[in-house]
Design a protein around this motif. Structure first.
Motif, PDB file in Angstrom:
ATOM      1  N   HIS A   1       7.434  55.880  24.791  1.00 19.35           N
ATOM      2  CA  HIS A   1       6.485  54.828  25.159  1.00 19.35           C
ATOM      3  C   HIS A   1       5.726  54.311  23.935  1.00 19.35           C
ATOM      4  O   HIS A   1       5.482  53.110  23.802  1.00 19.35           O
ATOM      5  CB  HIS A   1       5.510  55.347  26.213  1.00 19.35           C
ATOM      6  CG  HIS A   1       6.200  55.927  27.412  1.00 19.35           C
ATOM      7  ND1 HIS A   1       7.162  55.240  28.115  1.00 19.35           N
ATOM      8  CD2 HIS A   1       6.099  57.148  28.015  1.00 19.35           C
ATOM      9  CE1 HIS A   1       7.614  55.991  29.105  1.00 19.35           C
ATOM     10  NE2 HIS A   1       6.991  57.154  29.053  1.00 19.35           N
TER      11      HIS A   1
ATOM     12  N   ARG B   1       8.162  52.120  21.980  1.00 18.42           N
ATOM     13  CA  ARG B   1       8.298  50.804  22.613  1.00 18.42           C
ATOM     14  C   ARG B   1       7.075  49.943  22.323  1.00 18.42           C
ATOM     15  O   ARG B   1       7.192  48.772  21.947  1.00 18.42           O
ATOM     16  CB  ARG B   1       8.461  50.970  24.138  1.00 18.42           C
ATOM     17  CG  ARG B   1       8.395  49.652  24.899  1.00 18.42           C
ATOM     18  CD  ARG B   1       8.317  49.880  26.402  1.00 18.42           C
ATOM     19  NE  ARG B   1       7.239  50.781  26.786  1.00 18.42           N
ATOM     20  CZ  ARG B   1       5.951  50.416  26.811  1.00 18.42           C
ATOM     21  NH1 ARG B   1       5.596  49.184  26.465  1.00 18.42           N
ATOM     22  NH2 ARG B   1       5.027  51.272  27.161  1.00 18.42           N
ATOM     23  N   TRP B   2       5.874  50.517  22.482  1.00 21.42           N
ATOM     24  CA  TRP B   2       4.645  49.765  22.235  1.00 21.42           C
ATOM     25  C   TRP B   2       4.546  49.324  20.778  1.00 21.42           C
ATOM     26  O   TRP B   2       4.237  48.171  20.487  1.00 21.42           O
ATOM     27  CB  TRP B   2       3.443  50.643  22.596  1.00 21.42           C
ATOM     28  CG  TRP B   2       2.130  50.046  22.171  1.00 21.42           C
ATOM     29  CD1 TRP B   2       1.373  49.134  22.837  1.00 21.42           C
ATOM     30  CD2 TRP B   2       1.426  50.329  20.946  1.00 21.42           C
ATOM     31  NE1 TRP B   2       0.249  48.824  22.121  1.00 21.42           N
ATOM     32  CE2 TRP B   2       0.252  49.543  20.949  1.00 21.42           C
ATOM     33  CE3 TRP B   2       1.675  51.157  19.862  1.00 21.42           C
ATOM     34  CZ2 TRP B   2      -0.664  49.569  19.906  1.00 21.42           C
ATOM     35  CZ3 TRP B   2       0.767  51.186  18.823  1.00 21.42           C
ATOM     36  CH2 TRP B   2      -0.388  50.402  18.848  1.00 21.42           C
TER      37      TRP B   2
ATOM     38  N   HIS C   1       6.957  46.526  19.981  1.00 18.31           N
ATOM     39  CA  HIS C   1       6.539  45.290  20.644  1.00 18.31           C
ATOM     40  C   HIS C   1       5.367  44.636  19.915  1.00 18.31           C
ATOM     41  O   HIS C   1       5.371  43.433  19.656  1.00 18.31           O
ATOM     42  CB  HIS C   1       6.164  45.593  22.094  1.00 18.31           C
ATOM     43  CG  HIS C   1       5.713  44.385  22.859  1.00 18.31           C
ATOM     44  ND1 HIS C   1       6.522  43.293  23.063  1.00 18.31           N
ATOM     45  CD2 HIS C   1       4.538  44.100  23.460  1.00 18.31           C
ATOM     46  CE1 HIS C   1       5.863  42.381  23.763  1.00 18.31           C
ATOM     47  NE2 HIS C   1       4.663  42.846  24.008  1.00 18.31           N
TER      48      HIS C   1
ATOM     49  N   SER D   1       6.055  42.759  16.776  1.00 18.96           N
ATOM     50  CA  SER D   1       6.621  41.409  16.908  1.00 18.96           C
ATOM     51  C   SER D   1       5.547  40.339  16.874  1.00 18.96           C
ATOM     52  O   SER D   1       5.846  39.153  16.744  1.00 18.96           O
ATOM     53  CB  SER D   1       7.432  41.307  18.209  1.00 18.96           C
ATOM     54  OG  SER D   1       6.575  41.345  19.343  1.00 18.96           O
TER      55      SER D   1
ATOM     56  N   ASP E   1       9.026  52.904  33.723  1.00 20.54           N
ATOM     57  CA  ASP E   1       9.820  51.886  33.043  1.00 20.54           C
ATOM     58  C   ASP E   1       9.607  50.515  33.668  1.00 20.54           C
ATOM     59  O   ASP E   1       9.576  49.500  32.980  1.00 20.54           O
ATOM     60  CB  ASP E   1      11.304  52.255  33.097  1.00 20.54           C
ATOM     61  CG  ASP E   1      11.618  53.473  32.233  1.00 20.54           C
ATOM     62  OD1 ASP E   1      10.777  53.789  31.377  1.00 20.54           O
ATOM     63  OD2 ASP E   1      12.676  54.092  32.436  1.00 20.54           O
TER      64      ASP E   1
ATOM     65  N   ALA F   1       6.315  49.188  32.510  1.00 20.62           N
ATOM     66  CA  ALA F   1       6.400  48.793  31.099  1.00 20.62           C
ATOM     67  C   ALA F   1       7.118  47.458  30.964  1.00 20.62           C
ATOM     68  O   ALA F   1       6.725  46.598  30.165  1.00 20.62           O
ATOM     69  CB  ALA F   1       7.137  49.871  30.302  1.00 20.62           C
ATOM     70  N   GLU F   2       8.159  47.275  31.751  1.00 18.24           N
ATOM     71  CA  GLU F   2       8.909  46.014  31.692  1.00 18.24           C
ATOM     72  C   GLU F   2       8.047  44.857  32.200  1.00 18.24           C
ATOM     73  O   GLU F   2       8.072  43.750  31.635  1.00 18.24           O
ATOM     74  CB  GLU F   2      10.185  46.131  32.530  1.00 18.24           C
ATOM     75  CG  GLU F   2      11.066  44.896  32.492  1.00 18.24           C
ATOM     76  CD  GLU F   2      11.599  44.587  31.108  1.00 18.24           C
ATOM     77  OE1 GLU F   2      11.929  43.416  30.847  1.00 18.24           O
ATOM     78  OE2 GLU F   2      11.678  45.512  30.282  1.00 18.24           O
TER      79      GLU F   2
ATOM     80  N   LYS G   1       5.647  44.008  29.477  1.00 20.34           N
ATOM     81  CA  LYS G   1       6.342  43.304  28.393  1.00 20.34           C
ATOM     82  C   LYS G   1       6.569  41.841  28.750  1.00 20.34           C
ATOM     83  O   LYS G   1       6.314  40.940  27.947  1.00 20.34           O
ATOM     84  CB  LYS G   1       7.682  44.000  28.112  1.00 20.34           C
ATOM     85  CG  LYS G   1       8.530  43.298  27.059  1.00 20.34           C
ATOM     86  CD  LYS G   1       9.851  44.021  26.877  1.00 20.34           C
ATOM     87  CE  LYS G   1      10.744  43.285  25.883  1.00 20.34           C
ATOM     88  NZ  LYS G   1      12.049  43.967  25.707  1.00 20.34           N
ATOM     89  N   GLN G   2       7.062  41.590  29.982  1.00 25.25           N
ATOM     90  CA  GLN G   2       7.330  40.221  30.405  1.00 25.25           C
ATOM     91  C   GLN G   2       6.045  39.403  30.479  1.00 25.25           C
ATOM     92  O   GLN G   2       6.017  38.212  30.152  1.00 25.25           O
ATOM     93  CB  GLN G   2       8.034  40.219  31.767  1.00 25.25           C
ATOM     94  CG  GLN G   2       9.431  40.813  31.741  1.00 25.25           C
ATOM     95  CD  GLN G   2      10.355  40.105  30.768  1.00 25.25           C
ATOM     96  OE1 GLN G   2      10.271  38.890  30.583  1.00 25.25           O
ATOM     97  NE2 GLN G   2      11.231  40.873  30.130  1.00 25.25           N
TER      98      GLN G   2
ATOM     99  N   ARG H   1       3.339  39.845  28.630  1.00 20.89           N
ATOM    100  CA  ARG H   1       2.903  39.527  27.269  1.00 20.89           C
ATOM    101  C   ARG H   1       3.790  38.457  26.635  1.00 20.89           C
ATOM    102  O   ARG H   1       3.303  37.592  25.901  1.00 20.89           O
ATOM    103  CB  ARG H   1       2.917  40.801  26.415  1.00 20.89           C
ATOM    104  CG  ARG H   1       1.786  41.750  26.773  1.00 20.89           C
ATOM    105  CD  ARG H   1       1.862  43.043  25.992  1.00 20.89           C
ATOM    106  NE  ARG H   1       0.709  43.895  26.252  1.00 20.89           N
ATOM    107  CZ  ARG H   1       0.608  45.154  25.833  1.00 20.89           C
ATOM    108  NH1 ARG H   1       1.599  45.688  25.152  1.00 20.89           N
ATOM    109  NH2 ARG H   1      -0.464  45.865  26.103  1.00 20.89           N
ATOM    110  N   LEU H   2       5.081  38.510  26.921  1.00 20.54           N
ATOM    111  CA  LEU H   2       5.975  37.475  26.406  1.00 20.54           C
ATOM    112  C   LEU H   2       5.618  36.115  26.983  1.00 20.54           C
ATOM    113  O   LEU H   2       5.640  35.102  26.280  1.00 20.54           O
ATOM    114  CB  LEU H   2       7.433  37.824  26.741  1.00 20.54           C
ATOM    115  CG  LEU H   2       8.058  38.971  25.940  1.00 20.54           C
ATOM    116  CD1 LEU H   2       9.438  39.306  26.492  1.00 20.54           C
ATOM    117  CD2 LEU H   2       8.150  38.609  24.462  1.00 20.54           C
TER     118      LEU H   2
END
Length: 212
Positions: free
Chosen positions: A48, A51-52, A55, A58, A98, A101-102, A105-106, A108-109
């Protein structure tokens, strides 16, 4: 010390010191399978966090414009949970973690895309160029030479002011300014287009160039 077992903080601290003056694990000029092994070992132990970290990395170019937020405070219960990491009394639902987390992520994107859209497109990179155009001799019709040069039309090209520069023996060269969008106009192609006027043009040269 082995750098494939990250169950203790001492290993992480030791690896950090080891890499202080190195770009790669083997101290070479490029990444190797040794780097891959260490990375995978860390990722397996701290999936985790990895992954953070990747991310957030980026967002490097957006760091200064990111909104303020609250940093999570470490608690004694969190520390205790860390100590008891190897003993999971209640079990865990990895699929649920998971999925969350996904979703994060979505989200924040989407926020990042919306922020970029609000800023609008970046202005096109442009350059101002001074082009020298040399005629064949003192009998070359300079008015026709200039007219033929300015007839050249390319998307992203804007012709500017010009002047005639004496070069000797009664010959004058054309010196003309122009602005080009870097992504649209090739200066080599532009010079070739000018030099196609073989009746008037002997050669061309880029006298000066600077970014706008």
């Amino acid at each position: 010390m082995s750098y494939t077992d990250f169950k203790t903080l001492e290993t992480i601290k030791s690896l950090n010191d080891f890499l202080k003056d190195k770009s790669y694990f083997d101290d070479g000029a490029e990444a190797t399978q040794a780097d891959v092994s260490v990375y995978k070992a860390f990722q397996q132990e701290y999936p985790h966090f990895t992954r953070w970290f990747n991310h957030i990395a980026s967002f490097t170019e957006e760091f200064d414009s990111l909104p303020a937020g609250k940093a999570p405070a470490a608690s004694s219960s969190a520390a205790a949970a860390e100590d008891d990491d190897d003993v999971d009394l209640f079990g865990s639902d990895d699929d649920e973690v998971d999925e969350e987390a996904e979703k994060l992520k979505q989200q924040r994107l989407a926020e990042y895309a919306a922020k970029k859209a609000a800023k609008g497109p970046k202005p096109a990179a442009k350059s101002i160029v001074t082009l020298d155009v040399k005629p064949w001799d003192d009998e070359t019709n300079l008015d026709e030479l200039l007219e033929n040069v300015k007839k050249i039309e390319i998307e992203g090209l804007t012709w500017g002011a010009h002047q005639w520069i004496p070069v000797g023996f009664g010959i004058k060269k054309l010196q003309i300014n122009l602005v080009v969008e870097d992504a649209l106009v090739s200066l080599d192609d532009l010079q070739a287009a000018v030099e196609e006027d073989e009746d008037h043009v002997q050669s061309t040269d880029i006298a000066a160039m600077q970014k706008l």
